[in-house]
Design an enzyme around this catalytic site. Sequence first.
Site, PDB file in Angstrom:
ATOM      1  N   ARG A 131      43.650  12.070  -6.100  1.00  0.00           N
ATOM      2  CA  ARG A 131      42.913  10.860  -6.519  1.00  0.00           C
ATOM      3  C   ARG A 131      42.903   9.769  -5.439  1.00  0.00           C
ATOM      4  O   ARG A 131      43.928   9.134  -5.184  1.00  0.00           O
ATOM      5  CB  ARG A 131      43.550  10.330  -7.799  1.00  0.00           C
ATOM      6  CG  ARG A 131      42.581   9.619  -8.718  1.00  0.00           C
ATOM      7  CD  ARG A 131      43.276   9.321 -10.024  1.00  0.00           C
ATOM      8  NE  ARG A 131      42.334   8.870 -11.053  1.00  0.00           N
ATOM      9  CZ  ARG A 131      42.678   8.667 -12.322  1.00  0.00           C
ATOM     10  NH1 ARG A 131      43.905   8.864 -12.721  1.00  0.00           N
ATOM     11  NH2 ARG A 131      41.775   8.264 -13.192  1.00  0.00           N
ATOM     12  N   GLU A 153      42.007  20.981  -6.848  1.00  0.00           N
ATOM     13  CA  GLU A 153      40.746  21.130  -6.120  1.00  0.00           C
ATOM     14  C   GLU A 153      40.827  22.385  -5.254  1.00  0.00           C
ATOM     15  O   GLU A 153      39.903  23.188  -5.223  1.00  0.00           O
ATOM     16  CB  GLU A 153      40.454  19.897  -5.258  1.00  0.00           C
ATOM     17  CG  GLU A 153      39.101  20.018  -4.548  1.00  0.00           C
ATOM     18  CD  GLU A 153      38.671  18.791  -3.767  1.00  0.00           C
ATOM     19  OE1 GLU A 153      39.145  17.689  -4.051  1.00  0.00           O
ATOM     20  OE2 GLU A 153      37.836  18.959  -2.848  1.00  0.00           O
ATOM     21  N   PHE A 179      43.734  15.735 -10.976  1.00  0.00           N
ATOM     22  CA  PHE A 179      44.052  14.634 -10.044  1.00  0.00           C
ATOM     23  C   PHE A 179      43.903  15.046  -8.591  1.00  0.00           C
ATOM     24  O   PHE A 179      44.467  14.402  -7.702  1.00  0.00           O
ATOM     25  CB  PHE A 179      45.470  14.091 -10.303  1.00  0.00           C
ATOM     26  CG  PHE A 179      45.732  13.755 -11.746  1.00  0.00           C
ATOM     27  CD1 PHE A 179      45.026  12.737 -12.361  1.00  0.00           C
ATOM     28  CD2 PHE A 179      46.641  14.483 -12.492  1.00  0.00           C
ATOM     29  CE1 PHE A 179      45.233  12.441 -13.706  1.00  0.00           C
ATOM     30  CE2 PHE A 179      46.855  14.188 -13.838  1.00  0.00           C
ATOM     31  CZ  PHE A 179      46.153  13.175 -14.445  1.00  0.00           C
ATOM     32  N   GLN A 230      39.797  22.954 -10.503  1.00  0.00           N
ATOM     33  CA  GLN A 230      38.696  22.004 -10.358  1.00  0.00           C
ATOM     34  C   GLN A 230      37.540  22.658  -9.613  1.00  0.00           C
ATOM     35  O   GLN A 230      36.441  22.131  -9.595  1.00  0.00           O
ATOM     36  CB  GLN A 230      39.149  20.770  -9.576  1.00  0.00           C
ATOM     37  CG  GLN A 230      40.144  19.889 -10.301  1.00  0.00           C
ATOM     38  CD  GLN A 230      40.692  18.774  -9.409  1.00  0.00           C
ATOM     39  OE1 GLN A 230      41.887  18.699  -9.200  1.00  0.00           O
ATOM     40  NE2 GLN A 230      39.841  17.924  -8.868  1.00  0.00           N
ATOM     41  N   GLU A 287      38.276   7.696  -9.241  1.00  0.00           N
ATOM     42  CA  GLU A 287      39.272   7.361  -8.232  1.00  0.00           C
ATOM     43  C   GLU A 287      39.416   5.880  -7.894  1.00  0.00           C
ATOM     44  O   GLU A 287      40.540   5.415  -7.666  1.00  0.00           O
ATOM     45  CB  GLU A 287      38.958   8.134  -6.938  1.00  0.00           C
ATOM     46  CG  GLU A 287      39.072   9.621  -7.095  1.00  0.00           C
ATOM     47  CD  GLU A 287      38.532  10.359  -5.879  1.00  0.00           C
ATOM     48  OE1 GLU A 287      37.304  10.380  -5.698  1.00  0.00           O
ATOM     49  OE2 GLU A 287      39.338  10.883  -5.121  1.00  0.00           O
ATOM     50  N   ALA A 338      35.934  13.987  -6.002  1.00  0.00           N
ATOM     51  CA  ALA A 338      35.275  12.894  -5.290  1.00  0.00           C
ATOM     52  C   ALA A 338      34.637  11.879  -6.243  1.00  0.00           C
ATOM     53  O   ALA A 338      33.677  11.205  -5.872  1.00  0.00           O
ATOM     54  CB  ALA A 338      34.249  13.438  -4.286  1.00  0.00           C
ATOM     55  N   ARG A 359      38.417  10.632   5.112  1.00  0.00           N
ATOM     56  CA  ARG A 359      38.232   9.567   4.122  1.00  0.00           C
ATOM     57  C   ARG A 359      39.174   8.388   4.411  1.00  0.00           C
ATOM     58  O   ARG A 359      38.856   7.241   4.098  1.00  0.00           O
ATOM     59  CB  ARG A 359      38.382  10.083   2.693  1.00  0.00           C
ATOM     60  CG  ARG A 359      37.818   9.113   1.667  1.00  0.00           C
ATOM     61  CD  ARG A 359      37.875   9.659   0.249  1.00  0.00           C
ATOM     62  NE  ARG A 359      36.678  10.352  -0.186  1.00  0.00           N
ATOM     63  CZ  ARG A 359      35.569   9.761  -0.618  1.00  0.00           C
ATOM     64  NH1 ARG A 359      35.486   8.439  -0.662  1.00  0.00           N
ATOM     65  NH2 ARG A 359      34.526  10.476  -1.004  1.00  0.00           N
ATOM     66  N   THR A 362      32.453  13.252   1.221  1.00  0.00           N
ATOM     67  CA  THR A 362      32.160  12.796   2.582  1.00  0.00           C
ATOM     68  C   THR A 362      31.449  13.905   3.363  1.00  0.00           C
ATOM     69  O   THR A 362      30.722  13.638   4.301  1.00  0.00           O
ATOM     70  CB  THR A 362      33.448  12.391   3.322  1.00  0.00           C
ATOM     71  OG1 THR A 362      34.346  13.507   3.329  1.00  0.00           O
ATOM     72  CG2 THR A 362      34.114  11.227   2.608  1.00  0.00           C
TER      73      THR A 362
HETATM   74  N1  LUZ Z   1      37.123  16.155  -2.196  1.00  0.00           N
HETATM   75  C1  LUZ Z   1      36.349  16.578  -1.189  1.00  0.00           C
HETATM   76  C2  LUZ Z   1      37.247  14.858  -2.483  1.00  0.00           C
HETATM   77  O1  LUZ Z   1      36.286  17.771  -0.949  1.00  0.00           O
HETATM   78  N2  LUZ Z   1      35.659  15.691  -0.475  1.00  0.00           N
HETATM   79  C3  LUZ Z   1      35.715  14.367  -0.701  1.00  0.00           C
HETATM   80  O2  LUZ Z   1      35.074  13.578  -0.021  1.00  0.00           O
HETATM   81  C4  LUZ Z   1      36.554  13.922  -1.736  1.00  0.00           C
HETATM   82  N3  LUZ Z   1      36.685  12.632  -1.987  1.00  0.00           N
HETATM   83  C5  LUZ Z   1      37.488  12.236  -2.948  1.00  0.00           C
HETATM   84  C6  LUZ Z   1      38.171  13.173  -3.677  1.00  0.00           C
HETATM   85  N4  LUZ Z   1      38.056  14.464  -3.455  1.00  0.00           N
HETATM   86 MO1  MOS Z   2      39.645  14.915  -5.707  1.00  0.00          MO
HETATM   87  S1  MOS Z   2      41.250  13.842  -5.034  1.00  0.00           S
HETATM   88  O1  MOS Z   2      40.042  16.405  -6.333  1.00  0.00           O
HETATM   89  O2  MOS Z   2      38.593  13.977  -6.507  1.00  0.00           O
END
Ligand code: LUZ
Ligand code: MOS
Length: 774
Positions: free
Chosen positions: A360, A250, A246, A215, A730, A527, A328, A458
């Site tokens: 997610r 990331e 999901f 991702q 999400e 996110a 978060r 965030t």
């Molecule tokens: N990933 C991230 C996320 O690096 N920062 C976020 O605020 C976030 N929020 C939701 C899902 N992935």
């Molecule tokens: Mo995130 S939980 O890779 O949107």
Amino acid sequence: MHKNKLNNSLNLKLDHVSNALKKSVKNIDSYTHVRGESLYVDDVIVRQGTFHAVVFDSPKAHGIIKSIDYSKAEALEGVERIFTCKDIPGKNEIGGIIHDEPLFAENEVHFWGMPIALIVAKTEFIARKARELIQIEIEELPVITTAKEAKVKGSFINAPRSFSLGDTEKAFSSCEYIFEGETFSNGQEHLYIEAQGAYSEPLENGNIKITSSTQGPTSVQKTIANVLGIAMHKIEVDVTRLGGGFGGKEDQATPWAVMAALATYYLNKSVKLILNRHDDLRMTGKRHPYESTYKIGLSKDLKILAYQVEFLQNSGAAADLSPAIAERTLFHATNSYYVPNVLSKVLSCKTNLPPNTAFRGFGGPQGMFVIESAIAKAASKIGVSARQIQETNLLNENDTFSYGQIAKKVEAKNTWNSAKDIFDIDALEDEIEYFNKNNATFKKGLALMPITFGISFTNTSMNHARALVHIYLDGSIGISTAAVEMGQGVNTKIMQIAAQVFSVSLDKIKIETTNTTRVANTSPSAASSTADLNGKSTLMACNSLLERLKKVASENLNVLEENIKLKDEFVYINDEKSNLSWTELISKAMFNRVALTENAHYATPEIHFDKTKEKGHPFAYHVYGTAIFTTTVDCIRGTYEFDSVKIVHDYGKSMSEGIDLGQVEGALVQGIGWMTMEEIAYNSNGKLLSNALSTYKVPDVFSVPKSIEVIPVETDGNDMAILKSKAVGEPPLMYGIGAYFAIQNAIKAFNPNYKVKFHAPMTPEKVLMSLYSE
Ligand code: LUZ
Ligand code: MOS
């Protein structure tokens, strides 16, 4: 022939343009998906002489490595080389937020499944065989598997974070009711269909190209550069698409790509490293389990006056994204409710599990489960329905979140009231009551679940994206962005944006692979913000090109620019079709030496957050919704079914209704799985017991709700969302929390003595024991 079929199947014909652009467009990948023609990492046609790699990982959760004997493995015919931490030319470090995670273990292992070495061989089969020949001696150290244990032992990732609003202590003193309790929510396996993997190829001059199932292509590029001790421009990362992410890709797609690149660096050969399902389950982190304690105070008329909560996050053995996820959790600790006095705290607890990671919802669901539990407990103690407390406390326009953002364009009450009206909640409740009176061994339960989710990373500095748009001289268009297609349909949305700006058919547009040489320094696709960020930058780039093209048209047709419009691949003058077609317009632009390429940068305006004060305006906007769950519990067996889930969801003005509905349905079922059946289990030695699909139950076609209805709430939409179409990835996962409470209510109808434990997931085993608990 072939081409015609393709066009038909994708609904791409010109007369369908306006339809396709707006609502009913199909995912552009559906054709190749169904035919098995979509390319994933494992489908890349590899070069001759490609090596295959397998990771050797720790067979213990915590200990000192006393000795490792690779000699038998190295001697195996077909084994090329085994790489360890000693072979790393740069830094043995892959931690993104905190530098606390080695690529390969050095002297100590911190979790069962921690990578120690990479075996590179002629075939994957040989590499696996070699792995069995490695002998390792580990002197075991005490293992921590739960957040609570870690807290007792003072084992943390970083300093705790805390948000506060108002004065909780004072507020509690004026509360009519005060309740305290504990909750637990378990982790969750991502179970992307495509396991983690990467393919690495040597280019000239020591440059390396990686095809990764990630991702975050830039994280992969940056981390490889760091580990190899070379410049980022020597590394090209390319992503075709993912078979699901999901959040699990990331950050945690990175190590495998780095390992493959390390082998290529030394061997000057291409290397393929794809985890099999067992290796993936064992070596990768999951959603964070949370153990939490709360105290909630209400007034006589059921207003929540004060809420105090401490979250213990089971972060695993290294930080990974845990600090951001913990943050978060605090942002979503009060879900869709206005609470004037809040004190929330989160501790990222270091344990000997694989580093837990994005999933997610990113900590939001864990936060929301606790306040829903607190409300359910308060309701049962006071003797009202949870629904009454929920409804009494829903957010209003201009209410303040605990982090200082003022709620605007709030749809909490709108979705709640619409759900109650549209789905006739009173009739539903009557039906359930009637059923429960007349059935001894089956009981039904109902629960409402409102959701509010903040859209933006965030971390404010991550909210940016770029798009590179080429119009080729035949009028076809190629678009590159940072967006990674992982099944969520972002490529389709980006195509729709360009098609709308230029008024061309979708088959004129191609979305290129996500590649760090075309779009650099990107944030991950995460996110829920991928379509917003990359869509907005695409929109900007396309609009700049459109302005240029209008000028060309105006000069050629001798009319004012403001009277020119592009429609259905023709230039229109004052709504009248001219003879100048899209393709001719592009030729003329080329002839006049007008640039047909544009690069645009978008950075979300208005957002900010001050971590020293824990106050600010971190989110571009919020997404709202309300779900109504009904369930039937078999009180002999402890099994349950969801009769229906009825949702009123805040899409804003959805630009792709089919895709967005797919996201809501998928997230809902994933949320139900987390809350009701997916049970991750480690033994006290830190060994993953739920290490296969025979021991880890995910929702299947038999366990999804019998009926899912999703109605869009009527709203004006929000300009911060791409074409007013709100982020959808999400938020709907958190509807799944309603499943937990619907089951509790059914159990209570059977067993009046039952005391809810707020311990998720609510598996059939737990249901059965609850039905007969005293
Ligand atoms: N990933 C991230 C996320 O690096 N920062 C976020 O605020 C976030 N929020 C939701 C899902 N992935
Ligand atoms: Mo995130 S939980 O890779 O949107």
